[in-house]
Design an enzyme around this catalytic site. Structure first.
Site, PDB file in Angstrom:
ATOM      1  N   ARG A 135       0.853  -1.182   0.000  1.00 47.72           N
ATOM      2  CA  ARG A 135       0.000   0.000   0.000  1.00 47.72           C
ATOM      3  C   ARG A 135       0.897   1.242   0.000  1.00 47.72           C
ATOM      4  O   ARG A 135       2.068   1.172   0.369  1.00 47.72           O
ATOM      5  CB  ARG A 135      -0.917   0.014   1.223  1.00 47.72           C
ATOM      6  CG  ARG A 135      -1.874  -1.172   1.282  1.00 47.72           C
ATOM      7  CD  ARG A 135      -2.688  -1.139   2.554  1.00 47.72           C
ATOM      8  NE  ARG A 135      -3.612  -2.265   2.648  1.00 47.72           N
ATOM      9  CZ  ARG A 135      -4.391  -2.505   3.686  1.00 47.72           C
ATOM     10  NH1 ARG A 135      -4.356  -1.690   4.744  1.00 47.72           N
ATOM     11  NH2 ARG A 135      -5.199  -3.544   3.691  1.00 47.72           N
ATOM     12  N   HIS A 136       0.329   2.356  -0.369  1.00 47.15           N
ATOM     13  CA  HIS A 136       1.118   3.587  -0.409  1.00 47.15           C
ATOM     14  C   HIS A 136       1.492   4.020   1.003  1.00 47.15           C
ATOM     15  O   HIS A 136       0.706   3.866   1.945  1.00 47.15           O
ATOM     16  CB  HIS A 136       0.332   4.701  -1.112  1.00 47.15           C
ATOM     17  CG  HIS A 136       0.129   4.449  -2.575  1.00 47.15           C
ATOM     18  ND1 HIS A 136       1.185   4.366  -3.470  1.00 47.15           N
ATOM     19  CD2 HIS A 136      -0.997   4.256  -3.312  1.00 47.15           C
ATOM     20  CE1 HIS A 136       0.716   4.141  -4.680  1.00 47.15           C
ATOM     21  NE2 HIS A 136      -0.599   4.065  -4.615  1.00 47.15           N
ATOM     22  N   GLU A 137       2.678   4.563   1.116  1.00 48.70           N
ATOM     23  CA  GLU A 137       3.152   5.060   2.402  1.00 48.70           C
ATOM     24  C   GLU A 137       2.241   6.169   2.913  1.00 48.70           C
ATOM     25  O   GLU A 137       1.725   6.972   2.131  1.00 48.70           O
ATOM     26  CB  GLU A 137       4.585   5.583   2.245  1.00 48.70           C
ATOM     27  CG  GLU A 137       5.257   5.983   3.532  1.00 48.70           C
ATOM     28  CD  GLU A 137       5.367   4.833   4.510  1.00 48.70           C
ATOM     29  OE1 GLU A 137       4.482   4.738   5.389  1.00 48.70           O
ATOM     30  OE2 GLU A 137       6.305   4.038   4.396  1.00 48.70           O
ATOM     31  N   ASP A 148       4.774   2.569  -4.034  1.00 49.66           N
ATOM     32  CA  ASP A 148       5.211   3.919  -4.395  1.00 49.66           C
ATOM     33  C   ASP A 148       6.229   3.930  -5.532  1.00 49.66           C
ATOM     34  O   ASP A 148       6.597   5.002  -6.021  1.00 49.66           O
ATOM     35  CB  ASP A 148       5.832   4.613  -3.173  1.00 49.66           C
ATOM     36  CG  ASP A 148       4.850   4.780  -2.042  1.00 49.66           C
ATOM     37  OD1 ASP A 148       3.673   5.040  -2.327  1.00 49.66           O
ATOM     38  OD2 ASP A 148       5.249   4.616  -0.867  1.00 49.66           O
TER      39      ASP A 148
END
Length: 621
Positions: A254-256, A265
């Site tokens: 998942r995105h930071e 990312d």
């Protein structure tokens, strides 16, 4: 004689079998434990036992939350008597380490802090008591029941897919042996056997045009296409599809939340980078064919408009639910950013690209750095754009926020700037596009508890996406000026990667949060672009060497989605909720089942792209 399509079907069936094995890998998690039913994925059960004669407030803080204030977890009443604890059950997260703070109430005196990394579906007890009947408070953590290794399914998946890749490589090597070729010639039709052995599943012997995935025309005289570029694009796209489908619900897919990098990312900037490389090759090819720059520009504008409109449709999925809601229409998006970056970089390249590179004076002082110095006006424009980004980011006054603020707002920065998410980037989007027309649930909400809408594909970040595409364009210039000079190409890729890495080190001070400009995907910060371009050039060197120089790898299976990238991206977004890409799961709190579903869905798109490739079907806009 078997057809290549049948071989690929066998491969796909093998993938399904491997995914079943992944799901089986988490079967032990179905064993009932004490309180296991009350926790969900990435959660554990914690019982706090208070033997003190005072009420106790429990707060928590994630290790992943930089300069954050503690968040309340709950209150544990005083024990009913000496040696008799009062107990309260809580649910805690397991993705990152947590610091628990225990304060006495109502004087808010800190009793103790406990740092611990809980494991998924685990059951823990925290005992708080006076040590040896003194005023010294002792806090001790005990594991009450067996925990689940939530990373086991992905480890099994990695090993199985690695094994499958090794078997495929061994099979291709065996098929290339002269003895095997002769045997197959004797056993079957010689022409069909030759087609099978030299197919794109084995060795990259196919010759196609130089131009890549753009609407710009191909040259009249075909030359060998660089498979490494399509392989790089396909690799980025496959990872993008996987993480968009959920990535097994693992936090690193998942995105930071704010500063830093996860796997999710990496891929979008790489896609932008390789788009810039493709632009360089296709513009050069079109100019050599005698097409006018104005006609190429009009086609680029039309393609950008199409990308932008398609992007609006797929991020506002009312096409199955009725008319679009204009009041809440999200304007920025992935394809919209691609459209903007593509148009700007194509325009710059059309202004500076040479019609022919064959007659350059080799004795000129600039010849050794011609891939850079010949295009200095375009570089000057990019420097001006970056100056605009820096000035707006660090000098633009944002109401109730400090100048140059790059933080997440919410509980970050000790809660001083809760309404400053993204600083100038967020302010520009809210002012220019409107609060209702940007992303409503940014990743900063997860850990930093921010409540303002913020769009990771916003206006200011699009300036840096132009820089990313332009750096890819520079890689394309190297390929053009040093055609077939493999050592020179790879050396220059490595030099550029080193330079960009040094710039990143200076901007970030080699730290996650303490640098001048931290690496931040939400902001598409300057250091984010230089870091990801550094990684992209390193990866491109590796793929270029193995695919186009040594021909050890044909690029399969990533080559096929790389050849049909727009179709795969749009298709995976539009059909995300339909079978076989998604189904009703037996256990929605299982990483193994999510991982199986997401890997199978991604594999379906690889298979679809392969079948379309075999039928010579490509969606170009």
């Amino acid at each position: 004689m078997a057809q290549p399509e049948k071989h690929y079907k066998v491969f796909f069936l093998a993938v399904i079998a491997l995914l079943v094995a992944i799901c089986v890998a988490e079967i032990p998690s179905c064993h009932p434990h004490h309180k296991a039913a009350v926790v969900k994925m990435d959660e554990a059960s914690l019982t706090v036992n208070n033997e003190l004669d005072a009420e106790m407030v429990v707060s928590w803080l994630s290790d992943h939350c930089y300069q954050c204030v503690y968040q309340p977890l709950g209150v544990v009443p005083a024990g009913p008597g000496p040696g008799l604890p009062s107990s309260v059950d809580f649910t805690v997260g397991t993705q990152h380490g947590i610091t628990l703070q225990l304060n006495s109430s109502p004087v808010s005196l800190e009793l103790c802090t406990v740092h611990y990394h809980f494991w998924e579906h685990g059951n823990y007890s925290l005992w708080v008591k006076n040590l040896n009947d003194s005023s010294v408070v002792n806090c001790s953590m005990i594991t009450d029941a067996e925990t689940v290794n939530s990373y086991l399914p992905i480890m099994v998946a990695f090993l199985l897919f690695t094994g499958l890749a090794i078997l495929s490589a061994i099979g291709a090597t065996v098929m290339g042996l002269d003895a095997v070729k002769n045997l197959m010639f004797r056993l079957g039709n010689s022409m069909e056997t030759e087609r099978l052995i030299n197919s794109d599943l084995g060795f990259p012997c196919r010759t196609v045009e130089t131009a890549t995935d753009t609407i710009l025309p191909t040259p009249a005289t075909p030359s060998r296409r660089l498979r490494s570029l399509d392989t790089f694009r396909g690799l980025s796209l496959v990872i993008m599809v996987f993480v968009n489908y959920g990535g097994g619900r693992y936090w690193f897919f998942r995105h930071e939340s704010w500063n830093g990098l996860t796997v999710a990312d990496l891929v979008f900037p790489w896609f932008v980078f390789i788009m810039g490389t493709s632009i360089s090759l296709s513009v050069s090819s079109a100019l050599r064919c005698g097409l006018s720059r104005f006609s190429l520009f009009t086609k680029a504008v039309w393609r950008s408009v199409q990308l932008f409109l398609i992007g609006l449709l797929i991020i506002n999925p009312n096409y199955c639910q009725g008319p679009l809601s204009w009041d809440s229409l999200r304007i920025p998006g992935v394809l919209q950013r691609l459209a903007f970056s593509y148009l700007v970089v194509v325009s710059l390249d059309l202004c500076v690209a040479w019609n022919s590179l064959d007659n350059l004076p080799v004795d000129a002082w600039w010849y050794s750095a011609r891939e850079f110095l010949l295009y200095w006006p375009a570089w000057l424009c990019v420097v001006v754009l970056e100056t605009v980004w820096l000035c707006l980011t660090f000098l633009l006054p944002v109401p109730d926020c400090p100048s140059g603020y790059l933080g997440p707002g919410g509980i970050g920065d000790m809660g001083q700037y809760p309404n400053c998410t993204g600083g100038a980037a967020g302010y520009v989007d809210r002012w220019l596009l409107g609060v209702n027309h940007i992303y409503q649930t940014p990743s900063s909400r997860v850990i930093y508890k921010s409540h303002l809408p913020f769009d990771p594909e916003g206006v200011l970040g699009s300036i840096n996406s132009v820089l990313m595409a332009f750096l890819g364009l520079q890689a394309g210039k190297i390929l053009l000026h040093y055609k077939d000079q493999h050592s020179s190409i790879m050396a220059r890729f490595l030099i550029w990667s080193l330079v960009l890495g040094i710039i990143s080190a200076v901007l970030t001070k080699c730290s996650l949060n303490e640098g001048f400009i931290p690496i931040n995907k939400n902001l598409w910060s300057l250091s984010y672009v230089t870091t990801l371009a550094c990684f992209a050039l390193l990866l491109l060197v590796l793929i270029y060497y193995t695919v186009d120089v040594k021909r050890w790898w044909s690029g399969a299976p990533f080559y096929y989605p790389g050849m049909n990238s727009i179709l795969v991206y749009v298709g995976h977004e539009v059909l995300e909720e339909y079978f076989p890409f998604r189904w009703r799961m037996a256990d929605s709190q299982s990483h193994a089942e999510h991982l199986t579903q997401n890997l199978l869905a991604t594999s379906c798109w690889v298979l679809i792209s392969f079948l379309l490739y075999r039928k010579n079907i490509f969606w170009k806009i």
